[in-house]
Design a protein around this motif. Structure first.
Motif, mmCIF file in Angstrom:
data_model
loop_
_atom_site.group_PDB
_atom_site.id
_atom_site.type_symbol
_atom_site.label_atom_id
_atom_site.label_comp_id
_atom_site.label_asym_id
_atom_site.label_seq_id
_atom_site.Cartn_x
_atom_site.Cartn_y
_atom_site.Cartn_z
ATOM 1 N N ARG A 107 0.845 -1.187 0.000
ATOM 2 C CA ARG A 107 0.000 0.000 0.000
ATOM 3 C C ARG A 107 0.881 1.238 0.000
ATOM 4 N N VAL A 108 0.530 2.178 -0.836
ATOM 5 C CA VAL A 108 1.236 3.454 -0.892
ATOM 6 C C VAL A 108 0.204 4.518 -0.589
ATOM 7 N N SER A 109 0.465 5.329 0.419
ATOM 8 C CA SER A 109 -0.505 6.354 0.809
ATOM 9 C C SER A 109 0.201 7.665 1.128
ATOM 10 N N TYR A 110 -0.504 8.756 0.849
ATOM 11 C CA TYR A 110 0.030 10.100 1.095
ATOM 12 C C TYR A 110 -0.667 10.687 2.314
ATOM 13 N N HIS A 111 0.120 11.194 3.239
ATOM 14 C CA HIS A 111 -0.390 11.795 4.463
ATOM 15 C C HIS A 111 0.077 13.245 4.542
ATOM 16 N N PRO A 112 -0.730 14.174 3.992
ATOM 17 C CA PRO A 112 -0.298 15.576 3.967
ATOM 18 C C PRO A 112 -0.095 16.162 5.357
ATOM 19 N N ASP A 113 -0.850 15.684 6.346
ATOM 20 C CA ASP A 113 -0.695 16.208 7.702
ATOM 21 C C ASP A 113 0.673 15.877 8.294
ATOM 22 N N ARG A 114 1.304 14.816 7.797
ATOM 23 C CA ARG A 114 2.627 14.402 8.270
ATOM 24 C C ARG A 114 3.738 14.750 7.282
ATOM 25 N N GLY A 115 3.345 15.180 6.065
ATOM 26 C CA GLY A 115 4.337 15.461 5.030
ATOM 27 C C GLY A 115 5.082 14.199 4.633
ATOM 28 N N ALA A 116 4.330 13.083 4.558
ATOM 29 C CA ALA A 116 4.982 11.797 4.301
ATOM 30 C C ALA A 116 4.176 10.939 3.338
ATOM 31 N N VAL A 117 4.901 10.097 2.634
ATOM 32 C CA VAL A 117 4.315 9.032 1.834
ATOM 33 C C VAL A 117 4.675 7.751 2.578
ATOM 34 N N VAL A 118 3.667 6.923 2.836
ATOM 35 C CA VAL A 118 3.897 5.686 3.576
ATOM 36 C C VAL A 118 3.758 4.508 2.623
ATOM 37 N N VAL A 119 4.784 3.663 2.599
ATOM 38 C CA VAL A 119 4.763 2.420 1.839
ATOM 39 C C VAL A 119 4.701 1.307 2.877
ATOM 40 N N SER A 120 3.650 0.486 2.805
ATOM 41 C CA SER A 120 3.516 -0.593 3.778
ATOM 42 C C SER A 120 3.314 -1.923 3.067
ATOM 43 N N LEU A 121 3.887 -2.966 3.654
ATOM 44 C CA LEU A 121 3.808 -4.313 3.091
ATOM 45 C C LEU A 121 2.852 -5.138 3.937
ATOM 46 N N TRP A 122 1.895 -5.781 3.254
ATOM 47 C CA TRP A 122 0.827 -6.492 3.933
ATOM 48 C C TRP A 122 0.793 -7.952 3.528
ATOM 49 N N SER A 123 0.433 -8.797 4.472
ATOM 50 C CA SER A 123 0.146 -10.199 4.227
ATOM 51 C C SER A 123 -1.290 -10.397 4.700
ATOM 52 N N GLY A 124 -2.215 -10.389 3.754
ATOM 53 C CA GLY A 124 -3.629 -10.429 4.121
ATOM 54 C C GLY A 124 -4.003 -9.144 4.828
ATOM 55 N N THR A 125 -4.497 -9.256 6.053
ATOM 56 C CA THR A 125 -4.891 -8.069 6.819
ATOM 57 C C THR A 125 -3.826 -7.663 7.832
ATOM 58 N N LEU A 126 -2.644 -8.289 7.772
ATOM 59 C CA LEU A 126 -1.575 -8.020 8.726
ATOM 60 C C LEU A 126 -0.463 -7.202 8.084
ATOM 61 N N CYS A 127 -0.176 -6.047 8.649
ATOM 62 C CA CYS A 127 0.916 -5.198 8.158
ATOM 63 C C CYS A 127 2.239 -5.790 8.646
ATOM 64 N N ARG A 128 3.125 -6.122 7.692
ATOM 65 C CA ARG A 128 4.418 -6.732 8.027
ATOM 66 C C ARG A 128 5.540 -5.718 8.171
ATOM 67 N N SER A 151 6.537 -1.115 7.393
ATOM 68 C CA SER A 151 6.195 0.140 6.726
ATOM 69 C C SER A 151 7.422 1.026 6.627
ATOM 70 N N PHE A 152 7.339 1.961 5.703
ATOM 71 C CA PHE A 152 8.429 2.909 5.463
ATOM 72 C C PHE A 152 7.801 4.279 5.253
ATOM 73 N N ARG A 153 8.201 5.250 6.026
ATOM 74 C CA ARG A 153 7.691 6.624 5.883
ATOM 75 C C ARG A 153 8.729 7.448 5.140
ATOM 76 N N MET A 154 8.343 7.878 3.943
ATOM 77 C CA MET A 154 9.243 8.645 3.094
ATOM 78 C C MET A 154 8.856 10.123 3.148
ATOM 79 N N PRO A 155 9.826 11.004 3.387
ATOM 80 C CA PRO A 155 9.512 12.432 3.334
ATOM 81 C C PRO A 155 9.057 12.811 1.923
ATOM 82 N N VAL A 156 8.100 13.707 1.826
ATOM 83 C CA VAL A 156 7.575 14.137 0.527
ATOM 84 C C VAL A 156 8.705 14.668 -0.357
#
Length: 123
Positions: free
Chosen positions: A25-46, A48-53
């Motif tokens: 999952r790749v998501s943008y969080h403007p309130d944090r100024g970050a793009v989050v890349v997270s790796l999932w196995s089903g419904t379990l997050c294995r 994540s990486f928070r990248m500065p914009v």
């Protein structure tokens, strides 16, 4: 992994080539100024990486270069037209990656096999 929040309105979901319900999952969080890349196995997050914009452009440039190299000759048709050097121009536009020199590590590793421990038996 912490609190699981719903996917923000700006993001996307990618499936892994290996299947097995693995997703990224790749998501943008403007309130944090970050793009989050997270790796999932089903419904379990294995993981994540928070990248500065500020780093998004560098990542986009890298992915664009990869896409151009995969496209190969179809991106740059033969001839002298303006599109003839398109692939070369994209490749030339990629910045050289920065290399952090941490010291000479050649010849300093000694690889040894770890002992194989018997697996515990459960009755």
């Amino acid at each position: 992994m912490g609190e699981v929040r719903p996917m923000p309105s700006f993001g996307d979901l990618f499936t892994d080539l290996r299947g097995e319900d693995r997703t990224m999952r790749v998501s943008y969080h403007p309130d944090r100024g970050a793009v989050v890349v997270s790796l999932w196995s089903g419904t379990l997050c294995r993981g994540s990486f928070r990248m500065p914009v500020d780093d998004v452009r560098r990542l986009t440039t890298l992915l664009t270069g990869i896409e151009a190299s995969v496209a190969g000759p179809s991106v740059a048709p033969a001839g002298d037209g303006p599109a003839a050097g398109a692939a070369v121009a994209v490749e030339a536009a990629l910045p050289e990656p920065a290399v952090d020199q941490t010291g000479d590590v050649s010849g300093t590793t000694h690889r040894a096999a770890l002992p194989i421990l018997p697996a515990p038996r459960v009755a």
